[in-house]
Design a protein around this motif. Structure first.
Motif, mmCIF file in Angstrom:
data_model
loop_
_atom_site.group_PDB
_atom_site.id
_atom_site.type_symbol
_atom_site.label_atom_id
_atom_site.label_comp_id
_atom_site.label_asym_id
_atom_site.label_seq_id
_atom_site.Cartn_x
_atom_site.Cartn_y
_atom_site.Cartn_z
ATOM 1 N N LEU A 34 0.818 -1.212 0.000
ATOM 2 C CA LEU A 34 0.000 0.000 0.000
ATOM 3 C C LEU A 34 0.850 1.259 0.000
ATOM 4 C CD1 LEU A 34 -2.841 -1.105 2.440
ATOM 5 C CD2 LEU A 34 -3.023 -0.735 -0.037
ATOM 6 N N THR A 35 1.966 1.235 0.700
ATOM 7 C CA THR A 35 2.871 2.378 0.711
ATOM 8 C C THR A 35 3.381 2.666 -0.697
ATOM 9 O OG1 THR A 35 3.516 1.980 3.003
ATOM 10 C CG2 THR A 35 5.061 3.240 1.659
ATOM 11 N N GLY A 36 3.768 1.609 -1.407
ATOM 12 C CA GLY A 36 4.217 1.784 -2.786
ATOM 13 C C GLY A 36 3.099 2.250 -3.696
ATOM 14 N N LEU A 37 1.922 1.704 -3.516
ATOM 15 C CA LEU A 37 0.773 2.068 -4.341
ATOM 16 C C LEU A 37 0.388 3.528 -4.137
ATOM 17 C CD1 LEU A 37 -1.450 0.851 -6.235
ATOM 18 C CD2 LEU A 37 -2.813 0.518 -4.176
ATOM 19 N N LEU A 38 0.391 3.965 -2.887
ATOM 20 C CA LEU A 38 -0.011 5.336 -2.569
ATOM 21 C C LEU A 38 1.120 6.348 -2.741
ATOM 22 C CD1 LEU A 38 -2.050 4.595 0.665
ATOM 23 C CD2 LEU A 38 -2.978 5.244 -1.571
ATOM 24 N N GLY A 39 2.341 5.869 -2.700
ATOM 25 C CA GLY A 39 3.478 6.787 -2.782
ATOM 26 C C GLY A 39 3.705 7.557 -1.490
ATOM 27 N N ARG A 40 3.258 6.990 -0.389
ATOM 28 C CA ARG A 40 3.430 7.614 0.931
ATOM 29 C C ARG A 40 3.287 6.546 1.998
ATOM 30 N NH1 ARG A 40 -1.346 7.468 3.512
ATOM 31 N NH2 ARG A 40 -3.284 7.627 2.349
ATOM 32 N N ASP A 41 3.722 6.892 3.219
ATOM 33 C CA ASP A 41 3.521 5.985 4.348
ATOM 34 C C ASP A 41 2.051 5.983 4.738
ATOM 35 O OD1 ASP A 41 6.214 5.375 4.502
ATOM 36 O OD2 ASP A 41 6.623 6.876 6.052
ATOM 37 N N LEU A 42 1.612 4.881 5.314
ATOM 38 C CA LEU A 42 0.260 4.835 5.853
ATOM 39 C C LEU A 42 0.179 5.708 7.098
ATOM 40 C CD1 LEU A 42 -0.670 1.026 5.656
ATOM 41 C CD2 LEU A 42 -1.131 2.823 3.992
ATOM 42 N N THR A 43 -0.964 6.316 7.302
ATOM 43 C CA THR A 43 -1.166 7.070 8.544
ATOM 44 C C THR A 43 -1.289 6.070 9.687
ATOM 45 O OG1 THR A 43 -3.580 7.053 8.384
ATOM 46 C CG2 THR A 43 -2.413 8.876 7.283
ATOM 47 N N ASP A 44 -1.187 6.566 10.909
ATOM 48 C CA ASP A 44 -1.369 5.693 12.071
ATOM 49 C C ASP A 44 -2.742 5.035 12.035
ATOM 50 O OD1 ASP A 44 1.154 6.323 13.002
ATOM 51 O OD2 ASP A 44 0.440 7.796 14.463
ATOM 52 N N ARG A 45 -3.752 5.790 11.660
ATOM 53 C CA ARG A 45 -5.110 5.251 11.603
ATOM 54 C C ARG A 45 -5.231 4.161 10.536
ATOM 55 N NH1 ARG A 45 -10.560 8.619 12.161
ATOM 56 N NH2 ARG A 45 -11.990 6.874 11.983
ATOM 57 N N GLU A 46 -4.645 4.387 9.364
ATOM 58 C CA GLU A 46 -4.668 3.375 8.305
ATOM 59 C C GLU A 46 -3.928 2.117 8.748
ATOM 60 O OE1 GLU A 46 -4.796 6.514 4.548
ATOM 61 O OE2 GLU A 46 -2.881 5.732 5.269
ATOM 62 N N GLY A 47 -2.799 2.299 9.411
ATOM 63 C CA GLY A 47 -2.038 1.159 9.912
ATOM 64 C C GLY A 47 -2.815 0.361 10.948
ATOM 65 N N LEU A 48 -3.526 1.056 11.831
ATOM 66 C CA LEU A 48 -4.336 0.381 12.843
ATOM 67 C C LEU A 48 -5.499 -0.367 12.187
ATOM 68 C CD1 LEU A 48 -4.982 -0.224 15.789
ATOM 69 C CD2 LEU A 48 -6.209 1.956 15.885
ATOM 70 N N THR A 49 -6.118 0.242 11.197
ATOM 71 C CA THR A 49 -7.211 -0.422 10.487
ATOM 72 C C THR A 49 -6.704 -1.669 9.781
ATOM 73 O OG1 THR A 49 -8.382 1.678 10.203
ATOM 74 C CG2 THR A 49 -9.002 -0.122 8.734
ATOM 75 N N LEU A 50 -5.547 -1.572 9.140
ATOM 76 C CA LEU A 50 -4.959 -2.735 8.478
ATOM 77 C C LEU A 50 -4.660 -3.837 9.497
ATOM 78 C CD1 LEU A 50 -3.933 -3.985 5.858
ATOM 79 C CD2 LEU A 50 -1.750 -2.852 6.264
ATOM 80 N N HIS A 51 -4.154 -3.454 10.649
ATOM 81 C CA HIS A 51 -3.887 -4.423 11.714
ATOM 82 C C HIS A 51 -5.168 -5.154 12.118
ATOM 83 C CE1 HIS A 51 -1.976 -6.076 15.323
ATOM 84 N NE2 HIS A 51 -3.106 -5.778 15.936
ATOM 85 N N ARG A 52 -6.252 -4.406 12.274
ATOM 86 C CA ARG A 52 -7.530 -5.019 12.649
ATOM 87 C C ARG A 52 -8.019 -5.988 11.575
ATOM 88 N NH1 ARG A 52 -9.894 0.614 14.670
ATOM 89 N NH2 ARG A 52 -9.157 0.560 16.817
ATOM 90 N N ILE A 53 -7.779 -5.663 10.318
ATOM 91 C CA ILE A 53 -8.180 -6.548 9.220
ATOM 92 C C ILE A 53 -7.377 -7.839 9.274
ATOM 93 C CG2 ILE A 53 -8.138 -6.847 6.706
ATOM 94 C CD1 ILE A 53 -8.689 -3.745 6.582
ATOM 95 N N VAL A 54 -6.076 -7.714 9.377
ATOM 96 C CA VAL A 54 -5.195 -8.887 9.365
ATOM 97 C C VAL A 54 -5.479 -9.808 10.550
ATOM 98 C CG1 VAL A 54 -2.784 -9.633 9.597
ATOM 99 C CG2 VAL A 54 -3.364 -7.775 8.024
ATOM 100 N N PHE A 55 -5.738 -9.234 11.710
ATOM 101 C CA PHE A 55 -5.908 -10.033 12.915
ATOM 102 C C PHE A 55 -7.375 -10.292 13.278
ATOM 103 C CE2 PHE A 55 -1.510 -8.750 13.329
ATOM 104 C CZ PHE A 55 -0.923 -9.924 13.743
#
Length: 82
Positions: A34-55
């Protein structure tokens, strides 16, 4: 390559990594993608949401988070980040 599974004497597959290890690997891979796709780091909120999805314990539990992340990322794409 063949037979990369770890097995016991009877040929039963043994788990090398547990759920947490596999989840961390999946989250790191998705974050990198996603970082490569967006051309930026994920925000903390996006990272937390991704964590919730994975787990998430099942697909039904992950679905609302997946929708939330999709909306967030599509908004980011509208701003020229994609």
């Amino acid at each position: 390559m063949k037979r990369l599974d770890v097995t016991d004497a009877s040929g039963t597959a043994l788990s090398v990594w547990g759920r947490d290890d596999n989840g961390r690997l999946a989250q790191a891979a998705l974050t990198s993608y996603l970082t490569g796709l967006l051309g930026r780091d994920l925000t903390d909120r996006e990272g937390l949401t991704l964590h919730r999805i994975v787990f998430a314990t099942d697909a039904d539990a992950a679905y609302p988070e997946l929708q939330r992340l999709g909306r967030t990322l599509s908004k980011a794409g509208d701003g020229g980040a994609s």
